[in-house]
Write an enzyme that holds these catalytic residues in place. Structure first.
Site, PDB file in Angstrom:
ATOM      1  N   ILE A 495     -31.887  31.219  -3.695  1.00 16.93           N
ATOM      2  CA  ILE A 495     -32.864  31.724  -2.717  1.00 16.93           C
ATOM      3  C   ILE A 495     -34.492  31.386  -3.277  1.00 16.93           C
ATOM      4  CG2 ILE A 495     -31.390  33.659  -2.220  1.00 16.93           C
ATOM      5  CD1 ILE A 495     -33.150  35.545  -4.025  1.00 16.93           C
ATOM      6  N   VAL A 503     -34.226  30.953  -8.774  1.00 17.28           N
ATOM      7  CA  VAL A 503     -33.641  32.340  -8.294  1.00 17.28           C
ATOM      8  C   VAL A 503     -32.805  32.533  -7.785  1.00 17.28           C
ATOM      9  CG1 VAL A 503     -34.812  34.409  -7.431  1.00 17.28           C
ATOM     10  CG2 VAL A 503     -36.258  32.781  -8.539  1.00 17.28           C
ATOM     11  N   ASP A 616     -52.244  35.880 -12.110  1.00 11.06           N
ATOM     12  CA  ASP A 616     -51.618  34.759 -11.323  1.00 11.06           C
ATOM     13  C   ASP A 616     -51.199  35.535 -10.155  1.00 11.06           C
ATOM     14  OD1 ASP A 616     -50.798  32.316 -10.384  1.00 11.06           O
ATOM     15  OD2 ASP A 616     -48.532  32.526 -11.105  1.00 11.06           O
TER      16      ASP A 616
END
Length: 826
Positions: A495, A503, A616
């Protein structure tokens, strides 16, 4: 004066204690009062008090703690009680009429068996309008007074209709207190003249002097002011003599050449205008004929508004022409036949003077020898008010789940009432412990998910050579379980792809759907990615928040680096803004998502142990669940440590387009670096385009630079996502854009905290939801502060520095970061 109006939640208890128990369950929004706009408050008491024949209304009829051995001495009973604040708290007043308001704060640092108020150290700030920043009224204030008398701090504020708040913020581990508060509208003609400023009016009374007369007590002044005799400030007592009139001043209303006639005795009482200091012409010394000077100690480099009061008691107005000086500089010519201010007509003149480095302000009057042979001059009164220019940060409006208000009461309670209080305290304690338990469980780590492993790389030590004792071994999941959950990492379940690895969507044996992030194989042997892997586990295993992605478990067998998260059905924020065919989010949905992400980041900065900087923040690291609730993800680059330190020196890491320019220049990481990155996300949300887009014209490539340039030139509305056309309330857009602009300041010192950002975004949502102005957090408590104290982030100079490109490791650049964690139903 009407009584205090407090929001309350009734409890179904027996009728004898219903009244008291209402107050044990209060969710104080603040202390809000009914109009009219005149408030006189006896703080911390359950009874009214009188001072100078003026009634101060009790701020509460309930107290949670009584003091003993209070000795008010000759003080009014107004000072026998105080309200103590252990965390940032506020009083709120409903203002219906705009104008200049008196704000007086009363302090008496008495000692009781439970508290010594002289140990209090705190700040006081005021927010005349929620759309603007507040103003610092008192900073590092302590009410300790060697004379044992009360201290009254008086301010003048220009306030518009709406909600006016006074915040009390303890310093460090100390506390704040106040005995009484006055807020009332000044007379219509009271506002200062000859004073213009782009900032709202905020003045602090430093001196108020009755020149030539005795002390005027507040009970002899219509506005309850105190006027001190001038002898203490007179530089040369031989230069002046007193003049007294037995006639009433001739109050009138008009202005001329900057002078303003006193329309009534609200400007200054009769006892000020019927006394004066005039030249002492009996002296033979020429120097004493030059001028009369009053000298005042003030803060260095502070601006002051000075009001000089005049009323000719000599009876020679047509002949007297004299000059007014400040710090030896000519300020104003006074008197003369054309002045139109006749005998016994009171008037005043306002002017601004700065103290410079001397910490002194001298005010002088002296004859104008060129225009008159009558060598005389006079002055009746002086008021000196410091112009307060220091802004106060927007307080955090996070609503605590329990009440922790301590009231010190110096009165003796009746036996029956004391018994009732004990019952209330017991029930309140049960409620408090229940609330505290709920709060604790909300922030506790995720329950351990079982599964052993055959070998763990962490038992061999970390990148620093120390055993990884901080990892939650109960979160370990076997590699075999994850193979089963993902059908041996079948590409059908892929995905998303990111810098760390792929992932996969997986289903655990207990039926839970999870996201499984597997580190890239080529990094396992080289050790690349291991620090991020360890950091992610350490961070997420010790925090839990509704707006942070939860770590379900991890696997470190067979040189694998695998992280297992809760599954986020709707994927990344970026997918719903652009780069996909998903339906576009409404403006309200976008605001909700931004608020959720801000809450998560604020918790990281203030709520997590030691504080955590994400490092981030970007739209692909903000994920959405099935109900579009936002959760911040990807903590591999995070840095933890006490955020009250100035900075953390570190190699620059992050994502181009989101990186804080000051962090790049100095390699000094602070929580304000996250704030800058979040500002870029806010622009993404508004404009629905990437942070960097090299296909656009040069000036449009960098979204932060382009967006702020458009904002500066008034063109921001032209770059708003076209799908939002007609959806955004102009006030909401303005607040949102102002918040974004503050986040993107080049200097980290000028950026808000995430708590400030959260407050602004919630207000932008309030503006969007209703056309009628409504104060956010109307149901917040009197202790409406965050659970965490705001840090003192120092100012870092923006200086150039040479950065070695080889040392700059990034998690990925936007163009190549294709949906780093692309969770979806696919």
């Amino acid at each position: 004066m009407e009584n205090l109006r407090i929001r309350k939640t009734p409890l179904p208890l027996f009728s004898v204690l219903v009244f008291l128990l209402h107050f044990s369950s209060l969710h104080f929004p603040s202390l809000a009062y009914e109009p009219p706009d005149n408030y006189f408050i006896n703080c911390g008491s359950n009874a009214n008090a009188t001072l100078y024949n003026h009634v101060f209304t009790a701020d509460r009829f309930f107290h949670s703690k009584a003091s003993s051995h209070i000795n008010g001495g000759n003080q009014s009973n107004l000072y026998l009680t105080a309200r103590i604040f252990r965390q940032e708290s506020y009083y709120r007043f409903d203002i219906t009429e705009n104008g200049t308001y008196f704000v007086r704060l009363h302090f008496l640092a008495f000692a009781s068996s439970s508290s010594n108020l002289s140990a209090a150290l705190f700040d006081v700030s005021a927010f005349p309008n929620i759309l603007n920043s507040g103003f610092m009224l008192l900073k590092n204030f302590t009410a300790k007074n060697s004379s044992g008398n009360s201290t009254i701090k008086e301010f003048f504020l220009g306030i518009d209709p709406g909600s006016f708040r006074i915040y009390f913020t303890p310093r460090g581990s100390s506390f704040a207190f106040v005995n009484a508060i006055e807020v009332f509208l000044a007379p219509a003609n009271f506002s200062p003249k000859n004073y213009t400023s782009s900032s709202p009016l905020v003045l602090h009374t430093i001196y108020r002097v009755n020149v030539g007369g005795q002390e005027v007590r507040p009970d002899k002044d219509k506005l309850w002011r105190n006027w001190d005799p001038d002898d203490l400030y007179l530089k040369n007592s031989n230069s002046a003599q007193e003049a007294v009139s037995s006639q009433m001043p001739d109050y009138k209303e008009y202005e001329l050449d900057g002078f303003v006639a006193a329309a009534n005795d609200s400007i200054a009482p009769v006892s000020v205008y019927d006394t004066a200091k005039v030249m002492d012409n009996s002296s033979s010394s020429p120097s004493t004929l030059f001028n009369i000077t009053w000298s005042f100690n003030v803060r260095r480099n502070a601006k002051h508004l000075v009001r000089a009061h005049f009323c000719d008691l000599v009876g020679q107005t047509a002949d007297i022409v004299f000059n007014l000086y400040s710090n030896g500089n000519f300020t104003k010519r006074v008197g003369g036949p054309e002045s139109m201010f006749g005998n016994l007509l009171p008037y005043y003149y306002d002017f601004v003077v700065e103290s410079k480095e001397s910490k002194l302000i001298n005010i002088s009057i002296g004859p104008n020898a060129e225009e008159t042979t009558t060598k005389n001059s006079f002055l009746n009164g002086l008021e000196m008010l410091e112009i307060m220019e220091e802004s106060a940060p927007i307080p955090n409006m996070k609503e605590p789940k329990s009440i922790n208000v301590i009231v010190v009461v110096g009165s003796v309670l009746g036996g029956l009432f004391l018994i009732c209080i004990l019952v209330v305290g017991f029930l309140f304690g049960l409620k408090y412990r229940k609330a505290k338990h709920v709060e604790t469980s909300e922030w506790s780590p995720m329950p351990a998910f079982g599964g052993g492993s055959t070998h763990s790389r962490f038992t061999e030590g970390t990148i620093t050579g120390s055993p990884m004792t901080y990892l939650n071994l109960g979160l370990k999941i076997s590699f075999a379980q994850l193979q089963q959950a993902t059908n041996n990492f079948d590409t059908k379940f892929l995905i998303g792809e990111g810098g760390f690895g792929n992932v996969y969507r997986g289903t655990l044996s207990d039926g839970r759907i999870v996201a499984v992030k597997r580190g890239k194989r080529h990094e396992h042997s080289s050790g690349q990615g291991l620090p991020e892997f360890e950091t992610e586990i350490m961070v997420l295993s010790r925090i839990r928040h509704r707006h942070l992605v939860s770590l379900i478990g991890y696997c470190d067998e067979r040189s694998e680096m695998i992280l297992v998260y809760e599954f986020m059905e709707k994927g990344t924020l970026r997918e719903h803004l652009y780069e996909s065919n998903l339906p576009r989010l409404t403006w309200k949905q976008r605001l909700d998502i931004c608020i959720g992400a801000a809450r998560g980041l604020h918790y990281l900065h203030k709520g997590a142990a030691g504080g955590i900087i994400h490092r981030d923040v970007k739209s692909t690291n903000i994920l959405l669940d099935a109900k579009c609730v936002a959760k911040v993800a990807d903590f591999g680059l995070s840095r933890s440590g006490p955020l009250d330190e100035t900075h953390v020196s570190t190699n620059v890491k992050g994502t181009f387009g989101y990186l804080d320019p000051e962090y790049i220049m100095t390699q000094q990481l602070t929580e304000k670096s996250d704030v800058y990155s979040f500002g870029v996300v806010l622009l993404e949300v508004l404009c629905a385009r990437p942070a960097l887009d090299r296909n656009l014209p040069r000036e449009q490539i960098n979204l932060a630079e382009w967006g702020m340039n458009c904002k500066k030139n008034g063109l921001l509305e032209q770059i708003v996502d076209s799908s939002l056309k007609g959806q955004i309330d102009p006030s909401s857009l303005r607040k949102f854009s102002e918040t974004t602009e503050k986040c993107l300041q080049e200097d980290a010192y000028d950026r808000p905290t995430m708590g400030d950002v959260l407050w602004d975004l919630e207000y932008a949502l309030q503006l969007q939801q209703t056309a009628k102005h409504r104060e956010p957090h109307d149901d917040s408590t009197i202790n409406a502060s965050s659970e965490f104290i705001l840090p003192n982030v120092q100012h870092f100079p923006s200086h150039s520095s040479t950065v070695n490109p080889d040392d700059m490791t990034f998690s990925g650049v936007d163009e190549s970061d294709k949906a780093a964690m692309k969770y979806s139903h696919n």
